[in-house]
Design a protein around this motif. Sequence first.
Motif: not given
Length: 389
Positions: A186-188, A201, A254-255, A285, A288-289, A292, A295
């Motif tokens: 799950q992205g942004f 994502a 996004k996905d 992960e 990613m976080q 954002q 995510t």
Amino acid sequence: MPQKLTPYALMEKLVSFPTVSRDSNLPLIDWVQDYLDSHGVRTFRHLHASEPKAGLWAHSGPWEDGGVILSGHTDVVPVDGQDWSTDPFTVHEADGKYYGRGVCDMKSFDALAIWALVEAQEKGVTRPLQLALTYDEEVGLIGADPLIRDAIGQFPRASAAIIGEPTEMQAVTGHKGGMAWDVHVQGFEIHSSIAYRGVSAIMEGARLIQWANEVNAESAAATPSDINAPFDPPWSNLHVGMIEGGTAHNITAKDCHFVFSIRMVPGDDPKAWTKRIFDKIAEIEADMQKIQPDTRITVTERFSGPGLMAEPGGMAETLVRQLTGDNGTHVVSYGTEAGYFQAHGFDAVVCGPGNIEQAHQPDEFIQISQFNAGHDFMRRLLDHLDQKG
């Protein structure tokens, strides 16, 4: 007296049930259970927890330990989109072959096993013969473990399990295990011109996929152990075969959804592999976080099946070699339910009529000579079970 069917008639009947994994197998199980019950064979049904499906366990001969289990799955793969020359759910004979969905994988063996169970009951063998019919093998080896768990303690414990996947009646003594997970990255979303502010994502999922390529290359370069050397390939292989995601070419995705799987050689540790994979996912992960915080990567188990280790001198391998005369070394890279029987403490081997290359194909077939070889095997097994001492 109840009607006693030939192996061919039993195969015809089993194939007539369109037991595609997405559908119920209960009509087939109902029929087999009624047929066995009518011949005095003791049966037990394991019900799926939430779907209209069942496994079946049956017992012929004396009520004592030390017998042999014949095991096969009842589900088949779909025929959708395949170009069949004849009705896939009606057995058709031509050119020395029987055609039909499941004749190879693996209703021919199931039919032969049902025939043998009735013969064993009528013959009054001195050692027991059991039958295990499972569901949902084709979608992840799902039905064997719960059936075995339910049957243990309700039936005398057998000493050997023969799983009748198509091996051309060779004794397959080892196969790979498998694990697979549904991965949701799950992205942004943000415009691709400022992609550094978002999280794609797809591109983050690609990091995990590229890592799998690197691990495979590392494994391929290593020297395999004696246990793993006979396999093709002789290492545990990571794989992604399905992927989807994204909204448009100029938006960070996004996905992203994909299936991440491993075919694992028996000498490797499933827990160690799982930790290694999940550690890498956690690393991605975390990165990613940092960009954002909302995510994430969500992982859901799709299936898990144990491998089969060779058991030289074990009862199952010894028995099958004795009955077939096959003394070769045979391992396969696909999985079977034999791993579950071994995990529950049964000596296990894979041996059945037909060639795995015909499984799942349009115009699936089994050579009549292979079907007859399976019948001969069952006759020899019955003679073995009737030996004194």
